[in-house]
Design a protein around this motif. Structure first.
Motif, short mmCIF file in Angstrom:
data_model
loop_
_atom_site.label_atom_id
_atom_site.label_comp_id
_atom_site.label_asym_id
_atom_site.label_seq_id
_atom_site.Cartn_x
_atom_site.Cartn_y
_atom_site.Cartn_z
N VAL A 1 83.68 -13.30 13.52
CA VAL A 1 82.23 -13.33 13.28
C VAL A 1 81.79 -14.75 12.93
O VAL A 1 80.79 -15.25 13.43
CB VAL A 1 81.81 -12.35 12.16
CG1 VAL A 1 80.39 -12.60 11.70
CG2 VAL A 1 81.98 -10.92 12.64
N ASP B 1 73.80 -9.25 15.48
CA ASP B 1 74.71 -8.48 16.33
C ASP B 1 74.01 -7.17 16.69
O ASP B 1 73.99 -6.23 15.89
CB ASP B 1 76.02 -8.22 15.60
CG ASP B 1 77.08 -7.58 16.47
OD1 ASP B 1 76.73 -6.75 17.34
OD2 ASP B 1 78.27 -7.89 16.28
N GLN C 1 81.64 -16.77 16.10
CA GLN C 1 80.44 -16.44 16.88
C GLN C 1 79.19 -17.03 16.24
O GLN C 1 78.31 -17.56 16.91
CB GLN C 1 80.28 -14.92 17.01
CG GLN C 1 81.28 -14.25 17.87
CD GLN C 1 81.14 -12.72 17.81
OE1 GLN C 1 80.29 -12.19 17.10
NE2 GLN C 1 81.98 -12.04 18.55
#
Length: 158
Positions: free
Chosen positions: A114, A48, A117
């Motif tokens: 998260v 990220d 993703q």
């Protein structure tokens, strides 16, 4: 506190380093293992860039889990993007090294997002992702590495 890349000509730009981290599928996580021995293992991960974090998952017990509970300091590296340039016979390879502190993520809505993703990086579609999350959510522990130092380099392998 952290060392700079010794050969400055090999240093990659932040843009190329971020690209490598986004596109690479497997990295090596190194932790302080049992009795002070290093423990390095390949892991799937999600980078990220905006939050300057690496996310990965694992079991809620075992060698990696125990090591991270003892010491939050980690090193994470990726290696890839091998290419042969016209003027050279030996390939060029890119790598990135991260130093940071790793923490367990609490099971929250943010952690679920998260995880989604993360899974979308590896699974072909969202339905498969959601099926896998539903099947294994309680058995999975998410971890996050807060990046303290990030460097990338490209070297010719000869």
């Amino acid at each position: 506190m952290f060392r700079d890349i010794r050969k400055k000509k090999n240093k990659m730009s932040a843009e190329l380093t971020n690209k490598l981290l986004k596109e690479t599928r497997i990295g090596i996580l190194a932790v302080n293992g049992d009795e002070g021995y290093p423990y390095a293992l390949p892991i799937n991960f999600l980078y990220d860039e905006a939050r300057q974090k690496i996310f990965f998952h694992g079991a809620k017990r075992g060698h990696k889990y125990d090591a991270l509970k003892r010491s939050e300091k980690v090193c994470f590296s990726v290696y890839g993007q091998e290419m042969v340039k016209e003027e050279a016979w030996a390939p060029f390879v890119q790598s990135a090294v991260i130093f940071g502190r790793c923490h367990l993520m609490e099971n929250t809505e943010q952690a679920l997002e998260v995880l989604k993703q993360f899974a979308l990086k590896y699974y072909p579609n969202e339905k498969m992702v959601m099926d896998e999350i539903d099947a294994s959510r309680n058995a999975v522990q998410l971890f996050e590495i807060d990046i303290e130092q990030l460097s990338g380099k490209e070297v010719q392998e000869k």
